[in-house]
Design a protein around this motif. Structure first.
Motif, PDB file in Angstrom:
ATOM      1  N   GLU A  11       0.817  -1.209   0.000  1.00  0.00           N
ATOM      2  CA  GLU A  11       0.000   0.000   0.000  1.00  0.00           C
ATOM      3  C   GLU A  11       0.855   1.264   0.000  1.00  0.00           C
ATOM      4  OE1 GLU A  11      -1.998  -1.213   3.439  1.00  0.00           O
ATOM      5  OE2 GLU A  11      -3.469  -2.449   2.365  1.00  0.00           O
ATOM      6  N   THR A  51      -1.943   2.012  -5.716  1.00  0.00           N
ATOM      7  CA  THR A  51      -3.360   1.785  -6.009  1.00  0.00           C
ATOM      8  C   THR A  51      -3.995   0.887  -4.952  1.00  0.00           C
ATOM      9  OG1 THR A  51      -2.744  -0.031  -7.499  1.00  0.00           O
ATOM     10  CG2 THR A  51      -3.099   2.136  -8.481  1.00  0.00           C
ATOM     11  N   ALA A  52      -3.203  -0.015  -4.360  1.00  0.00           N
ATOM     12  CA  ALA A  52      -3.732  -0.823  -3.255  1.00  0.00           C
ATOM     13  C   ALA A  52      -4.037   0.067  -2.055  1.00  0.00           C
ATOM     14  CB  ALA A  52      -2.732  -1.916  -2.871  1.00  0.00           C
ATOM     15  N   HIS A  55      -7.302   1.937  -2.804  1.00  0.00           N
ATOM     16  CA  HIS A  55      -8.496   1.129  -2.532  1.00  0.00           C
ATOM     17  C   HIS A  55      -8.691   0.926  -1.028  1.00  0.00           C
ATOM     18  CE1 HIS A  55      -9.767   0.294  -6.586  1.00  0.00           C
ATOM     19  NE2 HIS A  55      -8.549  -0.076  -6.933  1.00  0.00           N
ATOM     20  N   ARG A  56      -7.592   0.811  -0.283  1.00  0.00           N
ATOM     21  CA  ARG A  56      -7.726   0.688   1.170  1.00  0.00           C
ATOM     22  C   ARG A  56      -8.365   1.954   1.755  1.00  0.00           C
ATOM     23  NH1 ARG A  56      -2.871  -0.161   5.719  1.00  0.00           N
ATOM     24  NH2 ARG A  56      -4.208   0.284   7.520  1.00  0.00           N
ATOM     25  N   LEU A  58     -10.395   4.079   0.275  1.00  0.00           N
ATOM     26  CA  LEU A  58     -11.821   4.102  -0.050  1.00  0.00           C
ATOM     27  C   LEU A  58     -12.599   3.087   0.784  1.00  0.00           C
ATOM     28  CD1 LEU A  58     -11.883   4.405  -3.966  1.00  0.00           C
ATOM     29  CD2 LEU A  58     -11.699   6.203  -2.244  1.00  0.00           C
ATOM     30  N   ARG A  59     -12.017   1.896   0.932  1.00  0.00           N
ATOM     31  CA  ARG A  59     -12.705   0.825   1.662  1.00  0.00           C
ATOM     32  C   ARG A  59     -12.862   1.172   3.137  1.00  0.00           C
ATOM     33  NH1 ARG A  59      -9.389  -2.582   0.395  1.00  0.00           N
ATOM     34  NH2 ARG A  59      -8.164  -2.738   2.293  1.00  0.00           N
ATOM     35  N   GLU A  64     -16.327   3.782  -1.217  1.00  0.00           N
ATOM     36  CA  GLU A  64     -16.041   3.203  -2.523  1.00  0.00           C
ATOM     37  C   GLU A  64     -17.302   3.105  -3.387  1.00  0.00           C
ATOM     38  OE1 GLU A  64     -12.993  -0.172  -4.190  1.00  0.00           O
ATOM     39  OE2 GLU A  64     -13.933  -0.490  -2.240  1.00  0.00           O
ATOM     40  N   GLU A 184     -14.875   2.028 -12.661  1.00  0.00           N
ATOM     41  CA  GLU A 184     -14.472   1.143 -11.570  1.00  0.00           C
ATOM     42  C   GLU A 184     -13.115   0.504 -11.826  1.00  0.00           C
ATOM     43  OE1 GLU A 184     -17.337  -1.503  -9.986  1.00  0.00           O
ATOM     44  OE2 GLU A 184     -19.027  -0.177 -10.365  1.00  0.00           O
ATOM     45  N   ALA A 187      -7.853   3.551 -11.177  1.00  0.00           N
ATOM     46  CA  ALA A 187      -7.285   3.724  -9.835  1.00  0.00           C
ATOM     47  C   ALA A 187      -6.208   4.788  -9.915  1.00  0.00           C
ATOM     48  CB  ALA A 187      -6.714   2.415  -9.307  1.00  0.00           C
TER      49      ALA A 187
END
Length: 363
Positions: A11, A51-52, A55-56, A58-59, A64, A184, A187
């Protein structure tokens, strides 16, 4: 050295730990910087939220689903509706905090970068690095934001969120939709790079943007940070260097009325008027222009194609080791034209402006 737990999809990562094969992880800008480091090119150090990590964020922030649902089936021509959606999405991102654990990890990377640079709370450039930008045939360069001279963890975290939010500008959404990219699947990575305290900076093309001539290197420069050059706010000094002999064959010194530099009181980058007596002074030495051309040749050889390069000369370091490459991407205008094409802009600045009009803004 990497604090992220997942070794396959970290990340956070350092520039030197990635290369061009890491496009899906760190985007075009950061993967290019890592590739330059591996090629032996002088690049300011830095790290990336991958990008990981995107997404973390957003999650863990629970946003998200809310981000991508409103842009499905959007009409790319309805700019007014896009602006309304974009504003809401960006406000949502910028008001969403990082989790305490993730924030601590980002701050630890920033602390280590400051140790490497021997400067507490080292000033950095915070640059977006989308996975779909800087790609031949589908250049998204400049669709996202860059912020200069960011200092301190609070400002850093805030501007990382702003870079993430820039993925959802009306213009970026419209452009992705027109290009056929599924929202979607998009990223973004964010590069955090030690800020070169530049007394002069600019852009370089490893061809002549006036006619596509690959036997020369074109360099545009101004005092201060390179923002005044890439934004088109000044007419920069212009140099053409013979790529073989490394001789300057054309030199145009312009009147440069403003530059961007750090305000010592606020510690922020700001536009500043250049004193009248300096406005027509050559902004880089001939020796520096030749060294830049040498570096441009090295980069072009490594990539095997003409390149569009941003550079800076750091006033805090001694000559001989103070010229840095800030980013490099494939040149897309002449590379996509037939070799016989002759019509084109008359300078590197016009090349940039033509790209802006075509929807390719350089940040």
């Amino acid at each position: 050295m990497n604090l992220a737990i997942n070794a396959d999809r970290p990340e956070l990562c350092w520039f030197q730990d990635v290369d061009k094969s890491a496009l899906a992880l760190v985007g075009g800008k950061v993967s290019s910087l890592g590739e330059l480091i591996h090629a032996g090119v002088r690049v300011p150090p830095g790290f990336a939220l991958t990008t990981a990590g995107f997404h973390r964020f957003l999650r863990e922030g629970g946003i998200e689903r809310a981000l991508f649902a409103p842009i499905a089936n959007v009409d790319p021509a309805d700019i007014a509706a896009l602006e309304v959606r974009s504003l809401a999405l960006r406000e949502m991102i910028e008001s969403t905090p990082f989790s305490s654990e993730f924030e601590d990890q980002i701050c630890e990377f920033y602390r280590k970068l400051s140790l490497v640079c021997c400067l507490p709370a080292t000033p950095v450039a915070v640059r977006s690095s989308a996975t779909s930008e800087d790609l031949p045939g589908a250049s998204f360069a400049g669709q996202q934001d860059t912020y200069l001279w960011i200092r301190g963890v609070d400002d850093l975290l805030s501007h990382i969120r702003r870079c993430i939010g820039s993925l959802f500008t009306a213009r970026a959404i419209s452009y992705r939709t027109r290009m056929g990219f599924d929202g979607e699947q998009i990223a973004i990575s964010v590069g955090v790079q030690k800020m070169a305290n530049s007394y002069t900076a600019g852009v370089m093309f490893t061809l002549d943007p006036a006619n596509g001539d690959r036997s020369v290197i074109a360099i545009d420069s101004n005092f201060g940070f390179g923002e005044s050059v890439v934004s088109g706010e000044v007419t920069p000094d212009h140099f053409l260097v013979n790529k073989i002999a490394l001789d300057i064959i054309e030199r145009t010194i312009s009147r440069k009325e403003l530059c961007y530099t750090v305000d010592p009181r606020t510690q922020k980058s700001q536009a500043q008027e250049i004193p009248f007596e300096r406005q027509t002074v050559q902004s880089i030495l001939d020796e520096e222009a030749i060294e830049l051309a040498r570096m441009g040749k090295q980069i072009e050889k490594h990539y095997g194609r003409p390149m569009d390069i941003e550079w800076a000369i750091d006033k805090d370091l001694p000559a001989g080791g103070n010229i840095f490459i800030l980013q490099a991407r494939p040149e897309t205008v002449w590379s996509s034209k037939a070799a016989s094409a002759t019509a084109g802009p008359v300078s590197a600045l016009d090349h940039i402006l033509q790209g802006m009009l075509a929807g390719r803004r350089i940040s």
